[in-house]
Design a protein around this motif. Structure first.
Motif, short mmCIF file in Angstrom:
data_model
loop_
_atom_site.label_atom_id
_atom_site.label_comp_id
_atom_site.label_asym_id
_atom_site.label_seq_id
_atom_site.Cartn_x
_atom_site.Cartn_y
_atom_site.Cartn_z
N GLN A 58 0.94 -1.23 -0.25
CA GLN A 58 -0.10 0.04 0.02
C GLN A 58 0.96 1.12 -0.02
OE1 GLN A 58 -1.02 -1.63 3.59
NE2 GLN A 58 -0.45 0.04 5.00
N HIS A 153 -4.17 13.52 -2.60
CA HIS A 153 -3.93 12.22 -1.86
C HIS A 153 -4.95 11.16 -2.56
CE1 HIS A 153 -2.40 12.45 2.31
NE2 HIS A 153 -2.09 13.85 1.86
N LYS A 157 -3.55 7.59 -4.18
CA LYS A 157 -4.16 6.08 -3.80
C LYS A 157 -4.95 5.42 -4.86
CE LYS A 157 -5.55 7.82 0.69
NZ LYS A 157 -6.55 7.82 1.69
N THR A 161 -3.04 2.00 -6.95
CA THR A 161 -3.83 0.57 -6.94
C THR A 161 -4.01 0.14 -8.59
OG1 THR A 161 -5.92 1.69 -6.52
CG2 THR A 161 -4.60 0.98 -4.56
#
Length: 174
Positions: A58, A153, A157, A161
């Motif tokens: 992550q 942000h 993220k 992914t």
């Protein structure tokens, strides 16, 4: 297998200050030729992550300065150690002070984490540097482009992914 890790800074706007404008005589201050400047890239965020063949960690957002204790407590202990043990990997990180500080090296030794020796001043040889470039391109191609830190942000993220694992594998192989 090796887990390649690093930090990278992402800014809202590119801050190199270069802007090429073609204009006709007498159009110097026409509205179409004037671009507002944003000091220091308009703000940004520091991100840590890791990649290996077939997997990725992550992303972890770093607020403030990353020192050795924060590296151990916020990154190594909760993210790196479980990931490496689950996937039977060794660790590669650059020679930044928070990574090679005594408390971090002793912690990794105590956790039986093998660390790949890495030459000093060679950040471009780590595949994660190219993954950061791919992530930045994906963020810059979003419509609309992130306009504030919270949107940045979210974009980081989501795009992290969404990077195809095949892309990461190809960068590691190259």
């Amino acid at each position: 297998g090796v887990l390649f890790t690093d930090e990278s800074r992402f800014s809202l706007y590119r801050a190199d200050g270069r802007q090429r404008v073609w204009r006709r005589v007498g159009e110097r201050f026409a509205d179409v030729n004037v671009v507002d400047r944003v000091a220091h890239g308009g703000g940004g965020v520091m991100v840590w992550a890791g990649v290996c063949y077939g997997q990725q960690t992550q992303v972890h957002f770093i607020d403030g300065i990353l020192n050795a204790q924060r590296n151990r407590d916020e990154i190594l202990r909760p993210i790196v150690v479980p990931f490496i043990h689950d996937h039977h990997l060794m660790l590669q990180h650059d020679n930044a002070r928070p990574h090679v500080a005594r408390i971090c090296t002793q912690f990794l030794e105590a956790e039986n984490i093998l660390v790949l020796a890495w030459p000093a001043y060679s950040p471009d040889t780590s595949p994660i540097e190219h993954v950061w470039d791919a992530l930045d391109r994906r963020i810059r191609q979003r419509v609309p482009v992130p306009a504030n830190i919270q949107e940045l942000h979210t974009a980081i993220k989501e795009e992290w992914t969404n990077i195809p694992q095949a892309t990461i594998n190809n960068l590691i192989n190259s």
